[in-house]
Design a protein around this motif. Structure first.
Motif, short mmCIF file in Angstrom:
data_model
loop_
_atom_site.label_atom_id
_atom_site.label_comp_id
_atom_site.label_asym_id
_atom_site.label_seq_id
_atom_site.Cartn_x
_atom_site.Cartn_y
_atom_site.Cartn_z
N ASN A 15 0.84 -1.20 0.00
CA ASN A 15 0.00 0.00 0.00
C ASN A 15 0.87 1.25 0.00
OD1 ASN A 15 0.73 0.53 2.70
ND2 ASN A 15 -0.86 -0.87 3.42
N ALA A 16 0.21 2.39 -0.02
CA ALA A 16 0.93 3.66 -0.17
C ALA A 16 1.98 3.85 0.91
CB ALA A 16 -0.07 4.81 -0.16
N GLU A 17 1.66 3.40 2.13
CA GLU A 17 2.60 3.61 3.24
C GLU A 17 3.91 2.85 3.06
OE1 GLU A 17 0.90 2.97 7.05
OE2 GLU A 17 -0.74 4.39 6.73
N ASP A 18 3.89 1.81 2.22
CA ASP A 18 5.13 1.07 1.98
C ASP A 18 6.14 1.90 1.20
OD1 ASP A 18 4.47 -1.36 3.30
OD2 ASP A 18 3.09 -1.82 1.65
N LEU A 19 5.69 3.01 0.64
CA LEU A 19 6.61 3.90 -0.08
C LEU A 19 7.15 5.00 0.82
CD1 LEU A 19 4.65 4.37 -3.46
CD2 LEU A 19 6.59 2.85 -3.03
N TYR A 20 6.54 5.17 1.97
CA TYR A 20 6.92 6.28 2.85
C TYR A 20 8.37 6.13 3.30
CZ TYR A 20 1.96 7.58 3.34
OH TYR A 20 0.67 7.96 3.10
N GLY A 21 9.00 7.27 3.54
CA GLY A 21 10.40 7.27 3.99
C GLY A 21 11.39 7.46 2.87
N LYS A 22 10.93 7.21 1.65
CA LYS A 22 11.78 7.42 0.47
C LYS A 22 11.00 8.25 -0.55
CE LYS A 22 14.40 3.05 0.49
NZ LYS A 22 14.83 1.93 -0.35
N LEU A 23 11.73 8.88 -1.45
CA LEU A 23 11.06 9.48 -2.60
C LEU A 23 10.66 8.35 -3.54
CD1 LEU A 23 13.49 12.42 -3.49
CD2 LEU A 23 11.51 12.47 -1.97
N SER A 24 9.71 8.61 -4.42
CA SER A 24 9.33 7.60 -5.41
C SER A 24 9.16 8.23 -6.77
CB SER A 24 8.01 6.91 -5.01
OG SER A 24 8.16 6.22 -3.79
N LEU A 25 9.69 7.54 -7.77
CA LEU A 25 9.43 7.90 -9.17
C LEU A 25 8.48 6.82 -9.68
CD1 LEU A 25 13.08 8.77 -10.21
CD2 LEU A 25 11.16 10.38 -10.12
N VAL A 41 11.84 3.33 -7.47
CA VAL A 41 11.26 3.42 -8.83
C VAL A 41 10.10 2.43 -8.84
CG1 VAL A 41 11.62 3.10 -11.30
CG2 VAL A 41 13.47 4.04 -9.89
N VAL A 42 8.92 2.92 -9.21
CA VAL A 42 7.70 2.11 -9.10
C VAL A 42 6.98 2.05 -10.45
CG1 VAL A 42 5.54 1.79 -7.84
CG2 VAL A 42 7.45 2.97 -6.73
N PHE A 43 6.64 0.84 -10.87
CA PHE A 43 5.88 0.65 -12.10
C PHE A 43 4.53 0.04 -11.74
CE2 PHE A 43 4.54 -2.12 -15.66
CZ PHE A 43 4.52 -1.20 -16.69
N VAL A 44 3.45 0.72 -12.11
CA VAL A 44 2.10 0.23 -11.82
C VAL A 44 1.44 -0.18 -13.15
CG1 VAL A 44 -0.12 0.73 -10.73
CG2 VAL A 44 1.95 1.93 -9.96
N THR A 45 1.02 -1.42 -13.22
CA THR A 45 0.38 -1.87 -14.46
C THR A 45 -1.12 -1.61 -14.40
OG1 THR A 45 -0.02 -3.71 -15.97
CG2 THR A 45 -0.01 -4.24 -13.62
N PHE A 46 -1.73 -1.32 -15.54
CA PHE A 46 -3.19 -1.33 -15.59
C PHE A 46 -3.67 -2.48 -16.47
CE2 PHE A 46 -2.05 1.10 -19.17
CZ PHE A 46 -1.57 2.36 -18.80
N PRO A 89 16.57 -4.93 -10.69
CA PRO A 89 15.81 -5.78 -9.74
C PRO A 89 15.14 -4.97 -8.63
CG PRO A 89 18.01 -6.67 -10.13
CD PRO A 89 17.99 -5.31 -10.77
N SER A 90 15.60 -3.75 -8.41
CA SER A 90 15.02 -2.98 -7.31
C SER A 90 13.73 -2.26 -7.70
CB SER A 90 16.03 -1.94 -6.80
OG SER A 90 16.22 -0.94 -7.77
N VAL A 91 13.39 -2.27 -8.98
CA VAL A 91 12.15 -1.61 -9.40
C VAL A 91 10.96 -2.32 -8.76
CG1 VAL A 91 10.66 -1.00 -11.34
CG2 VAL A 91 13.14 -0.85 -11.60
N ILE A 92 10.07 -1.55 -8.17
CA ILE A 92 8.88 -2.13 -7.54
C ILE A 92 7.77 -2.21 -8.59
CG2 ILE A 92 7.09 -1.75 -5.78
CD1 ILE A 92 9.26 -0.13 -4.21
#
Lengths: 193, 142
Positions: A49-59, A95-100, A119-122
């Protein structure tokens, strides 16, 4: 006017002028209309969820892996910009990739696909409804398009193609066009570190 | 028949049967996007130059590692970008058409195998009633 009066006045004005010159660049404003919570699944099949991104910036970028042009190009460009950061900076940026396209982009498929870029891309996928809900919150527009008869793929997506910069609290700070200027993106990332 | 006369006849015959339009299309700066090994598709990019004095219309495309290839363009409506297949791509006389990211591009479907960075892929385009024009495109991660 005596010199004893105007000289200190002039010095004060000069100091004020210099202070103005060295004023830091204004902070990126918080976009209060976009963003918010979401519940999806990462490429390891774990709830995310969104909180899992907290603490870091996200692209963050939205797309689908069967897209042969803009999606891999934007992923490569975003990961390339991220790799231009120092190691300690990279540790502070997701770095986050969200599929639709959850039907084709299963966690297993996303995992194999994304490790090619890094490998670190979420990678995030989920139910059609959960993805639609998140997309609405972030102002992402997409539409599944049925291909013309005889076309190679049964369906494609038309979609917006912005890269989102989120701060350490998950707030949207800036949207970049998919052909963004790498130096500008890096400068904006660094301004929030 | 003298040798000189025979040569002139050969030149005339060659001029009649030569695929002039075919020879006038040239593919330059071709490359293919390197994609993950589980990708079903990728894209090829290049410039097609028409050195002739007549417009040429590309009506087909193919690539050595792809089960099928199509030329697509991006159309933007209502904030969404949509890929639309281009069944015909005109290349004006003396001009060029550029296939590039975010614009016209050749889509390669049913990759088998998925080409790796550094490999070469044969990409071809064709106009009606003429042989294909082909070139080896380098696979790379831009």
């Amino acid at each position: 006017m005596k010199a004893t009066v105007w000289r200190p006045l002039l010095a004060l004005l000069l100091m004020l002028g210099l202070a103005a010159c060295s004023e830091p660049k204004p902070e990126l404003p918080v976009n209060t209309r976009l963003g918010g919570d979401f519940v999806l699944m990462d490429q390891n099949g774990l709830m995310f969820n969104a909180e899992d991104l907290y603490g870091k910036l996200s692209l963050m970028f939205f797309g689908f892996t069967h897209c042969p042009d803009i999606c891999p190009a934007t992923l490569a460009r975003t990961v390339g910009a991220w790799k231009n950061l120092s190691e300690s900076e990279r540790e502070q940026v997701n770095v986050v990739f969200v599929t639709f396209d959850p039907v084709r982009d299963t966690p297993e498929h996303l995992k194999e696909y994304l490790k090619f870029f890094d490998p670190s891309v979420i990678g995030l996928t989920g139910s059609v409804d959960d993805i639609a809900d998140m997309a609405r919150r972030y102002g992402v527009v997409y539409l599944q398009e049925t291909a013309e008869p005889g076309a190679e793929q049964e369906y494609m997506f038309s979609h917006s193609d912005f890269v989102y910069l989120l701060d350490q609290q998950g707030r949207v700070r800036k949207l970049f066009k998919s052909d963004f200027n790498t130096e500008e993106l890096i400068a904006d990332v660094r301004s929030l570190l | 028949m003298s040798v000189a006369c025979f040569r002139r006849c050969l030149v005339i015959v060659a001029l009649i049967v030569a695929p002039a339009t075919y020879a006038e299309l040239v593919i330059e700066d071709a490359w293919v996007r390197a994609v993950p090994p589980n990708s079903s598709s990728t894209a090829a990019y290049f410039t097609v130059r028409n050195s002739g004095d007549q417009e040429q219309v590309i009506v087909r495309a193919s690539a050595s590692v792809a089960g099928a290839a199509e030329i697509h363009d991006w159309i933007e409506t209502d904030g969404r970008k949509k890929m639309v297949r281009q069944h015909q791509v005109p290349v004006p006389a003396g001009a060029k058409v550029v296939l590039q990211t975010g614009g016209l591009h050749m889509m390669l479907f049913r990759l088998d195998p998925v080409p790796a960075a550094g490999e070469l892929v044969r990409v071809c385009v064709g106009v009606a009633d003429q042989p294909d024009v082909c070139v080896d495109a380098i696979v790379k991660m831009p």
